[in-house]
Design a protein around this motif. Structure first.
Motif, short mmCIF file in Angstrom:
data_model
loop_
_atom_site.label_atom_id
_atom_site.label_comp_id
_atom_site.label_asym_id
_atom_site.label_seq_id
_atom_site.Cartn_x
_atom_site.Cartn_y
_atom_site.Cartn_z
N VAL A 1 -3.43 2.80 -1.73
CA VAL A 1 -4.06 2.15 -3.04
C VAL A 1 -3.05 1.35 -2.91
O VAL A 1 -2.29 0.57 -2.39
CB VAL A 1 -3.23 3.06 -4.63
CG1 VAL A 1 -3.31 2.51 -5.21
CG2 VAL A 1 -3.68 4.67 -4.30
N GLN B 1 -9.31 6.87 -1.87
CA GLN B 1 -9.37 5.70 -2.23
C GLN B 1 -10.21 5.26 -1.23
O GLN B 1 -11.12 3.96 -1.72
CB GLN B 1 -7.81 4.77 -1.79
CG GLN B 1 -7.27 4.90 -2.65
CD GLN B 1 -7.08 3.48 -4.02
OE1 GLN B 1 -8.06 3.74 -4.85
NE2 GLN B 1 -6.98 2.04 -3.90
N ASP B 2 -10.10 5.33 -0.07
CA ASP B 2 -11.27 4.81 1.08
C ASP B 2 -12.81 5.49 1.19
O ASP B 2 -12.82 6.78 1.21
CB ASP B 2 -10.67 4.90 2.25
CG ASP B 2 -10.28 3.84 3.32
OD1 ASP B 2 -11.50 3.46 3.77
OD2 ASP B 2 -10.02 4.00 4.35
N HIS C 1 -1.71 6.86 0.34
CA HIS C 1 -3.00 6.81 -0.27
C HIS C 1 -3.76 5.82 0.02
O HIS C 1 -5.20 5.96 -0.47
CB HIS C 1 -2.86 7.28 -1.76
CG HIS C 1 -2.17 8.88 -1.47
ND1 HIS C 1 -3.03 9.92 -1.44
CD2 HIS C 1 -0.96 9.53 -2.00
CE1 HIS C 1 -2.00 11.00 -1.80
NE2 HIS C 1 -1.19 11.02 -2.09
N ARG D 1 -14.30 0.00 0.17
CA ARG D 1 -16.08 0.63 -0.67
C ARG D 1 -16.68 -0.53 -0.02
O ARG D 1 -17.78 0.17 -1.33
CB ARG D 1 -15.52 0.42 -2.15
CG ARG D 1 -14.50 1.61 -2.49
CD ARG D 1 -14.52 2.76 -1.99
NE ARG D 1 -13.52 3.25 -2.72
CZ ARG D 1 -13.64 4.34 -4.22
NH1 ARG D 1 -14.33 4.07 -4.93
NH2 ARG D 1 -12.27 4.82 -4.28
N GLN E 1 -7.35 13.23 -2.34
CA GLN E 1 -6.74 13.60 -2.88
C GLN E 1 -7.22 14.30 -4.20
O GLN E 1 -6.42 15.36 -4.99
CB GLN E 1 -6.69 11.93 -4.11
CG GLN E 1 -6.45 10.86 -4.18
CD GLN E 1 -6.51 9.88 -5.27
OE1 GLN E 1 -6.53 9.33 -5.96
NE2 GLN E 1 -6.67 8.41 -4.15
N TRP F 1 1.01 -0.72 -0.15
CA TRP F 1 -0.19 -0.25 0.13
C TRP F 1 1.19 1.13 0.03
O TRP F 1 1.82 1.13 0.46
CB TRP F 1 -0.99 0.06 1.86
CG TRP F 1 -2.69 -1.09 1.21
CD1 TRP F 1 -1.63 -2.29 2.30
CD2 TRP F 1 -3.46 -1.36 0.95
NE1 TRP F 1 -2.26 -3.12 2.29
CE2 TRP F 1 -3.81 -2.40 1.08
CE3 TRP F 1 -4.02 -0.33 1.10
CZ2 TRP F 1 -4.67 -3.26 1.80
CZ3 TRP F 1 -5.20 -1.31 0.61
CH2 TRP F 1 -5.62 -2.50 1.23
N LEU G 1 -12.01 2.83 -8.31
CA LEU G 1 -10.89 2.55 -7.37
C LEU G 1 -9.62 2.36 -7.87
O LEU G 1 -9.51 1.07 -9.16
CB LEU G 1 -11.43 1.96 -6.66
CG LEU G 1 -10.91 0.47 -5.63
CD1 LEU G 1 -10.37 1.33 -4.23
CD2 LEU G 1 -11.38 -1.09 -5.56
N LEU G 2 -8.54 2.84 -7.27
CA LEU G 2 -7.40 2.52 -7.77
C LEU G 2 -7.13 0.91 -7.09
O LEU G 2 -6.64 1.37 -6.21
CB LEU G 2 -6.10 3.27 -7.56
CG LEU G 2 -6.73 4.84 -8.00
CD1 LEU G 2 -5.81 6.24 -7.74
CD2 LEU G 2 -7.15 5.08 -9.51
#
Length: 752
Positions: A61, A709-710, A59, A84, A721, A56, A267-268
């Motif tokens: 990811v 992301q979250d 961020h 998510r 971001q 991870w 989502l990345l």
């Protein structure tokens, strides 16, 4: 989707009562750090075949390394559920018509409409046709997702919405995929249903076809209003050949335009297994990369705006050809409701739902390509493994919705675009309106002969060395295309993209990143110059010359600090209503950009000179107080950062993180959508994610989300971001293992 219901009696009382219920941690979420979030990722009882490493970055990811495709899919499901889970649960509630289980009777009529649409209609046949590798990947992903749901922490918003952890099914995931593929034309179709039969409809339809515009919903308390965030799909995508690239390799950039609520609809993730090695953007709840990069190929896309649906008047069809069932709609705080669901030979009977506009004794059915047993999952899984443009194009033979312009660039230097869709083999479109006669073989026959990607326009290695797509009419890039759609985005955006791409002999990733943030609308400059010329030619001279001064020489730049953009929009908002047909409101169909660019000056010049002069003077004089000296575009054009719970009445404002000035407009490359500007307004639709790739280096891939992301309320990665998005910065998602290890320092080891 709750905006319309907020106007109904009892809504305020209902939501106020919700605030008193236990478990409403969503209203005051606890700050949660990155390490805390990683500590709660489920690690026990995992149905893995071997060890999996998830790296991870700060961020949140994830970069997943697995020794088998099964374990990659399982870990992806686990991550989607952890980051998510609440969002995926909400998407299921929409896709399956279960909003009443959260909102009670206020959502009952919407649920009835969603049950009629039935996004899962084709799911059983899709599952039956899956290749073994797709089935295995989906089942492993589902197992990981469900393990996260069952053993992970409960999302804070569950208490507010009355939700409990509930296992997902493959049918649920396919329904979410079809929800994401909602036809953008539905917004226009449903609005037109409300207008049919009214005086002036025939003329309005002709103007609609000439403008080629998607018509916005005329009110929020409607089915199109509820589907707005899912159906308003835009986007930009560009590809650059090596001959125009500073690195000597092909480049690709893509930025989707969707709803700007948080969490983001993307989502990345990065991933590596025996079959997969890729980074990109994923739809939460689906194990596919919508746009991204593998070592040999990068891809992105834009919504084609194709007419993948038709409306049929089924009043003359024999009733024995219909099937009928009863939908039981469970309602929070109330008893279950029962509603009729009918399916005709031409699709579900939409007008049985009260939220769909209809005329007496005219039942209307919807025929949609999303009801066909096509297979977007397999298409995108294969696309992620493609090693060149030919393999990428071949992946989309069974891709149906939502229809896409897919652009690609490969390591061999080829760039191209294809039309990924399944469409009826129409010969044309009706000139009298959007509703077809279900008894006419000429209307129903095209649905018996479907066109697929191989039958639709494609292009590879154009001589200019660049490709650009922005939801434009395909006639702008291919000669004599088959009938594809009614309504496309105005050509302003794609023209601006092409101009920027051709302005320099050699382009680098930084140029494509700047292109994604461009705020110029060339047609706005043309319209402003045209209006200014007409105002200055008024008898007695122009009113308020100092107020009009910023428009002289304006290039159409909607930068947040632009004074001219504010003056232009203030005048436009006061002028256009006086040009609309009688009975049309300032939020009606003729206030869209396509209509404005097509008809504004033409309609103005068609007026008697005295009437034209009166409208122009009044518009300028009324606009001046709305744009006082010192005020600029960003003072009124505000970007709201808010959780999707902002749509709740009474409590919604608790989920607004803040607003900020922003540039852009309806059809600038950095789209920030809005209507007529009568004062400060919030942007809720536009450029919400960015991706740039340089094929010269497998590590040269950069991404940014509006938000984070979250999806966990209070998480340090929930909205981290947004500063990157505002400042034009990005997150690198490399492909080389050594780079991943260096730039993704937080490590989670998963074991069976």
């Amino acid at each position: 989707m709750a905006e319309g219901s907020g106007r109904r009696p009892g809504a305020a009382m209902l939501l106020a009562l919700l605030a008193l219920l236990p478990g409403c941690a969503a209203l005051a979420p606890k700050p949660t750090g990155i390490e805390q979030r990683l500590a709660t990722l489920p690690r026990q009882g995992l149905a893995l075949q071997g060890p999996v490493t998830i790296r991870w970055n700060r961020h949140l990811v994830p970069w997943i390394e697995a020794r088998s495709d099964h374990d990659l899919a399982y870990a992806l499901g686990l991550v989607h559920g952890h980051l998510r889970g609440g969002q995926v649960a909400l998407l299921r509630m929409v896709a399956r018509g279960r909003l009443s289980e959260m909102a009670g009777p206020l959502a009952r009529d919407y649920d009835h409409a969603l049950r009629i649409l039935d996004f899962a209609r084709a799911a059983p046949e899709i599952e039956r046709r899956w290749p073994p590798e797709t089935r295995a990947f989906m089942e492993a992903f589902l197992a990981g997702l469900n393990h996260s749901v069952a053993t992970g922490p409960r999302p804070p918003e569950f208490g507010l919405l009355g939700l409990r952890p509930e296992p997902f099914t493959l049918t649920d995931l396919l329904a979410i995929g079809r929800l994401a593929g909602t036809d953008v034309n539905w917004l226009s179709y449903f609005s037109l249903l409300a207008e049919r039969g009214k005086p002036g409809f025939a003329a309005a339809w002709r103007r609609t076809l000439e403008a080629g515009a998607n018509i916005p919903p005329t009110g929020e308390a409607s089915l199109p209003g509820m589907l707005n965030n899912f159906a308003r799909a835009g986007s930009n995508a560009v590809a650059v050949a090596p001959s125009h690239s500073a690195s000597g390799a092909a480049l690709l950039a893509s930025d989707p335009h969707l709803g700007l609520s948080l969490p983001n609809l993307w989502l990345l993730a990065g991933m590596r297994s025996p079959s997969f090695h890729a980074v990109g953007m994923m739809i939460p709840g689906l194990p596919i990369i919508g746009l991204g990069r593998n070592p040999d190929l990068a891809w992105g896309g834009t919504n084609l705006r194709a007419a993948s649906s038709d409306l049929f008047d089924i009043s003359r069809l024999p009733p024995e050809g219909f099937t009928e069932s009863e939908a039981v709609i469970r309602q929070r705080f109330w008893f279950p409701a029962r509603r009729r669901v009918r399916v005709s030979p031409e699709g579900p009977v939409l007008t049985d739902a009260s939220v769909v506009p209809s005329r007496p004794n005219e039942p209307i059915a919807l025929r949609w390509a999303g009801q066909e047993p096509a297979d977007e999952i397999t298409a995108l899984l294969r696309a992620a493994r493609a090693r060149d443009g030919a393999a990428f194009r071949a992946s989309f033979g069974d891709f149906a919705v939502s229809p896409q312009n897919m652009l690609y660039a490969d390591r061999g230097g080829r760039i191209g675009r294809l039309t990924a869709a399944i469409l009826p083999s129409r010969q044309g479109f009706p000139a009298e309106g959007p509703v077809l006669d279900a008894t006419d073989p000429a209307a129903t026959g095209p649905w018996r002969r479907l066109r697929r990607a191989g039958d639709l326009p494609a292009l590879e290695d154009p001589p200019e060395g660049v490709l650009a797509s922005a939801n434009e009419n395909p006639t702008s890039w291919v000669k004599d295309p088959p009938p594809i759609g009614y309504f496309f985005s105005d050509g302003d955006r794609v023209a601006r993209l092409r101009a920027l791409l051709l302005a320099k002999p050699r382009l680098g990733p930084e140029d494509l990143a700047a292109l994604q943030r461009d705020t110029v609308a060339p047609k706005a400059a043309v319209l402003a110059a045209g209006l200014l010329a007409r105002i200055e030619a008024l008898p007695g001279g122009p009113p308020l010359p100092d107020f009009l001064a910023p428009l002289r020489g304006w290039d159409g730049d909607y930068a947040a600090g632009s004074r001219a953009a504010l003056v232009f929009e203030a005048i436009l908002a006061r002028l256009l209503p006086g040009l609309l047909p009688e009975g049309r409101g300032a939020r009606g169909p003729e206030t869209g950009w396509n209509f404005i660019t097509t008809f504004l000056l033409r309609d103005l010049d068609a007026l008697p000179a005295e009437r034209r002069a009166t409208l122009l003077r009044r518009a300028v004089e009324e606009a001046a107080p709305a744009a006082p000296p010192g005020r600029v575009w960003g003072d009124v054009h505000r970007l709201r950062a808010a959780h999707w719970l902002v749509n709740l009445p009474v409590l919604g404002r608790a989920f607004v993180l803040g607003d900020m000035p922003v540039g852009g407009s309806r059809e600038t490359p950095m789209k920030t959508g809005h209507g007529l500007v009568t004062g400060p307004h919030e942007v809720s639709f536009g450029s919400m994610a960015r991706f740039v790739a340089d094929l010269s280096d497998p590590d040269h891939n950069w991404f940014t989300l509006f938000g984070g992301q979250d999806g966990w309320l209070g998480s340090a990665a929930f909205a981290d971001q947004i500063p990157l998005w505002r400042e034009g910065r990005s997150i690198r998602l490399p492909l080389r293992p050594a780079t991943v290890a260096a730039e993704f320092p937080l490590v989670t080891e998963l074991r069976p």
